[in-house]
Structure formats: C-alpha cells, structure tokens
Design an enzyme around this catalytic site. Structure first.
Site, PDB file in Angstrom:
ATOM      1  N   LYS A 210      36.096  36.502  37.713  1.00  0.00           N
ATOM      2  CA  LYS A 210      35.992  37.610  38.662  1.00  0.00           C
ATOM      3  C   LYS A 210      37.075  38.671  38.439  1.00  0.00           C
ATOM      4  CE  LYS A 210      33.770  34.892  42.309  1.00  0.00           C
ATOM      5  NZ  LYS A 210      33.893  34.452  43.719  1.00  0.00           N
TER       6      LYS A 210
ATOM      7  N   TYR B   4      23.944  38.410  44.268  1.00  0.00           N
ATOM      8  CA  TYR B   4      24.340  37.672  45.473  1.00  0.00           C
ATOM      9  C   TYR B   4      23.342  37.846  46.620  1.00  0.00           C
ATOM     10  CZ  TYR B   4      28.824  36.567  43.342  1.00  0.00           C
ATOM     11  OH  TYR B   4      29.810  36.070  42.519  1.00  0.00           O
TER      12      TYR B   4
ATOM     13  N   ARG C  54      32.285  23.071  38.143  1.00  0.00           N
ATOM     14  CA  ARG C  54      32.674  23.132  39.556  1.00  0.00           C
ATOM     15  C   ARG C  54      33.961  22.336  39.800  1.00  0.00           C
ATOM     16  NH1 ARG C  54      29.722  26.065  42.429  1.00  0.00           N
ATOM     17  NH2 ARG C  54      30.296  25.186  44.449  1.00  0.00           N
TER      18      ARG C  54
ATOM     19  N   ASN D 284      38.888  34.689  44.462  1.00  0.00           N
ATOM     20  CA  ASN D 284      39.088  33.295  44.053  1.00  0.00           C
ATOM     21  C   ASN D 284      38.830  33.029  42.569  1.00  0.00           C
ATOM     22  OD1 ASN D 284      36.307  33.335  44.051  1.00  0.00           O
ATOM     23  ND2 ASN D 284      36.054  31.758  45.606  1.00  0.00           N
TER      24      ASN D 284
ATOM     25  N   HIS E  87      33.419  32.243  39.535  1.00  0.00           N
ATOM     26  CA  HIS E  87      32.151  31.820  40.142  1.00  0.00           C
ATOM     27  C   HIS E  87      31.531  30.820  39.190  1.00  0.00           C
ATOM     28  CE1 HIS E  87      28.005  32.017  41.722  1.00  0.00           C
ATOM     29  NE2 HIS E  87      27.669  31.976  40.449  1.00  0.00           N
TER      30      HIS E  87
ATOM     31  N   GLU F 171      20.716  32.203  37.307  1.00  0.00           N
ATOM     32  CA  GLU F 171      21.899  33.047  37.121  1.00  0.00           C
ATOM     33  C   GLU F 171      22.096  33.415  35.653  1.00  0.00           C
ATOM     34  OE1 GLU F 171      24.419  31.479  41.003  1.00  0.00           O
ATOM     35  OE2 GLU F 171      25.128  30.938  39.001  1.00  0.00           O
TER      36      GLU F 171
END
Length: 137
Positions: free
Chosen positions: A9, A49, A85, A112, A115, A126
C-alpha cells in the site's frame, strides 16, 4: 500451487520498504509470478474495494489507496493465501504478532502496509482485476 494477490500500500511504498516486504514473501517460499507498480485511480480503488462500499470506512480507504503508488503482485506457493495472511499479520498493527509485515512496517489500522486476498475465490477475482493471464508467469 495456490496463487494470491498482494498489494503493498501507499504508506509502505512511501517508506521505501518494498524490497523488505518482497523479501518476506520470497524468504517464505512465495514466488512472485507477476508484479507492477501503479497509481490507482479513484475509479480503480472504488471498484476493487466495492465489497466495502456500504461500510463507514469506504471513503477513507479509497482516499488512502489513491494517495500514492502501490505495488501489486501475484504470489504463488503452497497454501499461498494463508501463508501471505500469516506473514501480513493482523489488520491492526497494534494487534499483529512481532515479526509480521504489519507489526514491522504499518503505521495504523488504516495505513497498514499491505493487502492480501482472504480466500482462494477472492484471490482469483483480485488477480484478474489487476493482471491478464499472459502477465502471470
């Protein structure tokens, strides 16, 4: 082999930690099959999103994701979705385990750092959002 999408990000790109994050993936047997750096448009971010459109954080999320360039990647490996993850850590970096990407590089629950797809089905969607099949090798 599973594939998953990862986005570095704008906050992490701005901090100059792209290489450090990529090293986490490669050091954990996630191979990069496709990668590009780009600037999302508002339309891109809203479409990507869209699942969160009715959530109160949607506008802030879109604004953040268009605030600077991102790096999008297709990662491949055994259990790639869950491995990614696990490497990312909890969404809120204050709750992320030490040594995870978010614990080490994220600033806040909003900024954060990364993604990652949350399921195989979402990973496929995605990945297709950002990459054509011929871009993935």
């Amino acid at each position: 082999m599973e594939q998953t999408l990862s986005i570095i990000k704008p906050d992490a790109v701005k901090k100059g930690v792209i290489g450090k994050i990529i090293d986490r993936f490669e050091s954990n047997n996630l191979r990069i099959c496709a990668m590009k750096k780009l600037q999302l448009t508002r339309c891109d971010a809203e479409a990507f999103y869209a699942i969160h459109k009715e959530r109160p954080f949607f506008k802030d999320l879109v604004d953040f994701m268009i605030s600077g360039p991102v790096v999008v990647m297709v990662l491949e490996g055994n259990n790639a979705v869950m491995k990614n993850r696990d490497l990312m850590g909890a969404t809120n970096p204050k709750e992320a385990e030490a040594g995870t990407i978010r614990a080490d590089f994220a600033q806040s629950i909003d900024a954060n750092a990364v993604h990652g797809s949350d399921s195989l089905e979402n990973a496929k969607n995605e990945i297709a959002f950002f990459f054509s099949t011929r871009e993935i090798c």
